[in-house]
Scaffold this motif. Structure first.
Motif, PDB file in Angstrom:
ATOM      1  N   UNK A 128      13.432  12.712  28.315  1.00 53.76           N
ATOM      2  CA  UNK A 128      13.059  12.768  29.729  1.00 53.76           C
ATOM      3  C   UNK A 128      13.827  11.722  30.543  1.00 53.76           C
ATOM      4  N   UNK A 129      13.890  10.489  30.028  1.00 53.87           N
ATOM      5  CA  UNK A 129      14.618   9.432  30.729  1.00 53.87           C
ATOM      6  C   UNK A 129      16.102   9.749  30.839  1.00 53.87           C
ATOM      7  N   UNK A 130      16.658  10.355  29.785  1.00 57.48           N
ATOM      8  CA  UNK A 130      18.071  10.737  29.807  1.00 57.48           C
ATOM      9  C   UNK A 130      18.321  11.799  30.880  1.00 57.48           C
ATOM     10  N   UNK A 131      17.426  12.803  30.965  1.00 56.55           N
ATOM     11  CA  UNK A 131      17.587  13.860  31.965  1.00 56.55           C
ATOM     12  C   UNK A 131      17.397  13.321  33.383  1.00 56.55           C
ATOM     13  N   UNK A 132      16.501  12.360  33.578  1.00 57.65           N
ATOM     14  CA  UNK A 132      16.322  11.750  34.898  1.00 57.65           C
ATOM     15  C   UNK A 132      17.584  11.003  35.289  1.00 57.65           C
ATOM     16  N   UNK A 133      18.163  10.273  34.332  1.00 62.44           N
ATOM     17  CA  UNK A 133      19.372   9.499  34.609  1.00 62.44           C
ATOM     18  C   UNK A 133      20.542  10.413  34.964  1.00 62.44           C
ATOM     19  N   UNK A 134      20.639  11.585  34.329  1.00 62.53           N
ATOM     20  CA  UNK A 134      21.703  12.545  34.608  1.00 62.53           C
ATOM     21  C   UNK A 134      21.432  13.349  35.877  1.00 62.53           C
ATOM     22  N   UNK A 135      20.226  13.292  36.392  1.00 61.04           N
ATOM     23  CA  UNK A 135      19.871  14.028  37.589  1.00 61.04           C
ATOM     24  C   UNK A 135      19.452  15.462  37.350  1.00 61.04           C
ATOM     25  N   UNK A 136      19.193  15.830  36.110  1.00 61.06           N
ATOM     26  CA  UNK A 136      18.796  17.191  35.781  1.00 61.06           C
ATOM     27  C   UNK A 136      17.287  17.416  35.909  1.00 61.06           C
ATOM     28  N   UNK A 137      16.522  16.332  36.026  1.00 61.95           N
ATOM     29  CA  UNK A 137      15.072  16.450  36.087  1.00 61.95           C
ATOM     30  C   UNK A 137      14.541  15.436  37.090  1.00 61.95           C
ATOM     31  N   UNK A 138      13.675  15.906  37.952  1.00 62.18           N
ATOM     32  CA  UNK A 138      13.008  15.022  38.903  1.00 62.18           C
ATOM     33  C   UNK A 138      11.504  15.122  38.635  1.00 62.18           C
ATOM     34  N   UNK A 139      10.872  14.008  38.243  1.00 62.71           N
ATOM     35  CA  UNK A 139       9.441  14.087  37.946  1.00 62.71           C
ATOM     36  C   UNK A 139       8.639  14.353  39.212  1.00 62.71           C
ATOM     37  N   UNK A 140       7.506  15.034  39.092  1.00 65.30           N
ATOM     38  CA  UNK A 140       6.663  15.300  40.254  1.00 65.30           C
ATOM     39  C   UNK A 140       6.130  14.002  40.864  1.00 65.30           C
ATOM     40  N   UNK A 141       5.682  14.100  42.100  1.00 64.60           N
ATOM     41  CA  UNK A 141       5.206  12.913  42.806  1.00 64.60           C
ATOM     42  C   UNK A 141       4.024  12.251  42.096  1.00 64.60           C
ATOM     43  N   UNK A 142       3.179  13.056  41.504  1.00 68.79           N
ATOM     44  CA  UNK A 142       1.997  12.476  40.879  1.00 68.79           C
ATOM     45  C   UNK A 142       2.307  11.755  39.571  1.00 68.79           C
ATOM     46  N   UNK A 143       3.561  11.803  39.099  1.00 66.53           N
ATOM     47  CA  UNK A 143       3.953  11.036  37.919  1.00 66.53           C
ATOM     48  C   UNK A 143       4.482   9.659  38.284  1.00 66.53           C
ATOM     49  N   UNK A 144       4.714   9.414  39.528  1.00 63.62           N
ATOM     50  CA  UNK A 144       5.203   8.101  39.934  1.00 63.62           C
ATOM     51  C   UNK A 144       4.057   7.305  40.542  1.00 63.62           C
ATOM     52  N   UNK A 145       4.234   6.021  40.600  1.00 66.02           N
ATOM     53  CA  UNK A 145       3.160   5.169  41.164  1.00 66.02           C
ATOM     54  C   UNK A 145       3.320   5.021  42.664  1.00 66.02           C
ATOM     55  N   UNK A 146       4.190   5.822  43.301  1.00 69.45           N
ATOM     56  CA  UNK A 146       4.435   5.690  44.738  1.00 69.45           C
ATOM     57  C   UNK A 146       3.621   6.708  45.537  1.00 69.45           C
TER      58      UNK A 146
END
Length: 106
Positions: free
Chosen positions: A83-101
């Motif tokens: 998951x972290x690798x895909x986020x770094x490559x820009x292939x995956x954006x986690x939903x808003x409710x997965x972030x603390x923002x």
């Protein structure tokens, strides 16, 4: 068994330390890994230590996985790394409710 059952009189349970899931459980329910432990003990009963280690390895590994969850933890670690690798490559954006923002809820 001793003539006077001192363990029971003192409230101690020293003989069941080998079988963790077979001891008395709250509310009389079986322990979480009781079935795996029972399969392992039944497999090795009467075989002897050397044969039991060789022939009952799958039952023992299942019991240890149930107790310690090592394979589950390794699998979860691999999933999070991917998951972290895909986020770094820009292939995956986690939903808003997965972030603390998130916006605070009233």
């Amino acid at each position: 068994m001793p003539f006077l059952d001192l363990q029971r009189q003192m409230g101690l349970d020293m003989d069941r330390w080998l079988l963790r899931q077979s001891t008395a459980q709250p509310y009389g329910n079986a322990g979480a890994c009781h079935a795996f432990e029972r399969e392992w003990v039944e497999c090795g009963h009467g075989l002897g230590q050397t044969r039991a280690r060789r022939e009952c390895r799958p039952e023992y590994e299942d019991f240890m996985e149930c107790m310690h969850r090592t394979k589950l933890a390794a699998r979860l670690k691999k999933i999070l790394e991917q998951r972290d690798k895909m986020i770094k490559e820009g292939k995956y954006v986690p939903p808003d409710y997965h972030s603390s923002q998130q916006e605070p809820k009233p």
